[in-house]
Write a protein that holds these residues in place. Structure first.
Motif, mmCIF file in Angstrom:
data_model
loop_
_atom_site.group_PDB
_atom_site.id
_atom_site.type_symbol
_atom_site.label_atom_id
_atom_site.label_comp_id
_atom_site.label_asym_id
_atom_site.label_seq_id
_atom_site.Cartn_x
_atom_site.Cartn_y
_atom_site.Cartn_z
ATOM 1 N N PRO A 58 0.828 -1.209 0.000
ATOM 2 C CA PRO A 58 0.000 0.000 0.000
ATOM 3 C C PRO A 58 0.862 1.259 0.000
ATOM 4 C CG PRO A 58 0.118 -0.912 2.203
ATOM 5 C CD PRO A 58 0.819 -1.890 1.293
ATOM 6 N N ALA A 59 0.312 2.334 -0.543
ATOM 7 C CA ALA A 59 1.014 3.622 -0.556
ATOM 8 C C ALA A 59 1.090 4.202 0.853
ATOM 9 C CB ALA A 59 0.310 4.595 -1.491
ATOM 10 N N THR A 60 0.042 3.979 1.646
ATOM 11 C CA THR A 60 0.017 4.460 3.030
ATOM 12 C C THR A 60 -0.590 3.367 3.910
ATOM 13 O OG1 THR A 60 -2.180 5.451 2.821
ATOM 14 C CG2 THR A 60 -0.279 6.867 2.320
ATOM 15 N N HIS A 61 -0.261 3.450 5.180
ATOM 16 C CA HIS A 61 -0.839 2.499 6.139
ATOM 17 C C HIS A 61 -0.699 3.061 7.554
ATOM 18 C CE1 HIS A 61 3.429 1.526 6.366
ATOM 19 N NE2 HIS A 61 3.179 1.018 7.562
ATOM 20 N N ASP A 62 -1.450 2.488 8.469
ATOM 21 C CA ASP A 62 -1.412 2.888 9.869
ATOM 22 C C ASP A 62 -0.819 1.729 10.671
ATOM 23 O OD1 ASP A 62 -1.810 3.686 12.474
ATOM 24 O OD2 ASP A 62 -3.988 3.905 12.302
ATOM 25 N N ALA A 63 0.466 1.822 11.007
ATOM 26 C CA ALA A 63 1.162 0.751 11.701
ATOM 27 C C ALA A 63 0.629 0.528 13.119
ATOM 28 C CB ALA A 63 2.658 1.034 11.740
ATOM 29 N N ALA A 133 -4.160 -3.030 4.813
ATOM 30 C CA ALA A 133 -3.044 -2.222 4.319
ATOM 31 C C ALA A 133 -1.850 -2.305 5.270
ATOM 32 C CB ALA A 133 -3.475 -0.771 4.129
ATOM 33 N N ALA A 134 -2.098 -2.244 6.573
ATOM 34 C CA ALA A 134 -1.013 -2.329 7.555
ATOM 35 C C ALA A 134 -0.326 -3.691 7.483
ATOM 36 C CB ALA A 134 -1.551 -2.071 8.957
ATOM 37 N N ARG A 135 -1.110 -4.736 7.335
ATOM 38 C CA ARG A 135 -0.535 -6.084 7.259
ATOM 39 C C ARG A 135 0.201 -6.310 5.946
ATOM 40 N NH1 ARG A 135 -5.398 -9.472 10.309
ATOM 41 N NH2 ARG A 135 -4.761 -8.805 12.407
ATOM 42 N N LEU A 136 -0.299 -5.727 4.870
ATOM 43 C CA LEU A 136 0.432 -5.817 3.599
ATOM 44 C C LEU A 136 1.750 -5.047 3.678
ATOM 45 C CD1 LEU A 136 -2.458 -5.556 0.985
ATOM 46 C CD2 LEU A 136 -0.837 -7.453 1.239
ATOM 47 N N ALA A 137 1.747 -3.906 4.348
ATOM 48 C CA ALA A 137 2.984 -3.140 4.518
ATOM 49 C C ALA A 137 3.995 -3.938 5.345
ATOM 50 C CB ALA A 137 2.685 -1.800 5.183
#
Length: 161
Positions: A58-63, A133-137
């Motif tokens: 993802p371009a952005t994510h929330d860790a 998205a966080a898990r993909l990052a």
């Protein structure tokens, strides 16, 4: 197959301390299970496959959404990779990198397997785009770390096996 075989031999040699004798066994070296080169290459390919199925990093994510203990274990292992490189350089000991990558592959495997057991813990979770998205990052961080480490060791990091 040749990339995997060469990688297997290099990894088998480089996971041991350079001053330690060991017995070389083809069966162990070529195994995709345990602490072997093919296991590292398989882990890299698995991360690539997950990313491909999930549409890429993802371009952005929330860790901060990564709260599972297994996610924290993966994060810690990725975050300490620079220390493993530093230690390997300081001690002239490439096994530090190899052993670090093996531990990363192991914690990533435990994390991924957890998702196979409980749907809400899957990397490619459905119905929660932010967590996905966080898990993909995180998966991309694993992929990148494995690729970088394998490259440092002179081992191919295939996207498919």
């Amino acid at each position: 197959a040749e990339q995997t075989d060469v990688g297997a031999v290099l990894s088998a040699d480089l996971k041991n301390r350079r001053t330690t004798d060991y017995t070389f066994h083809w069966e162990e070296v070529l195994s995709c299970e345990g602490h072997t080169g093919p296991y590292l290459q398989y882990s890299h390919a698995r991360a690539c496959n997950i990313l491909a199925k999930g549409g890429g990093a993802p371009a952005t994510h929330d860790a901060t959404l990564l709260v599972l203990p297994e996610e924290h274990a993966v994060i810690r292992q990725v975050a300490t990779f620079p220390t493993a490189i530093h230690d390997a350089l300081e001690q002239y000991e490439p096994s530090y990198i190899s052993r670090h990558l093996l531990e990363l592959a192991s914690v990533f495997s435990r994390y991924y397997t957890l998702g196979n057991q409980e749907r809400e813990k899957r990397v490619l979770i459905e119905g929660n785009d932010a967590l996905r998205a966080a898990r993909l990052a995180l998966t991309d961080a694993v992929r990148s770390t494995l690729a970088s480490g394998l490259q440092l060791l002179g081992v191919a990091a295939p996207a498919n096996l």
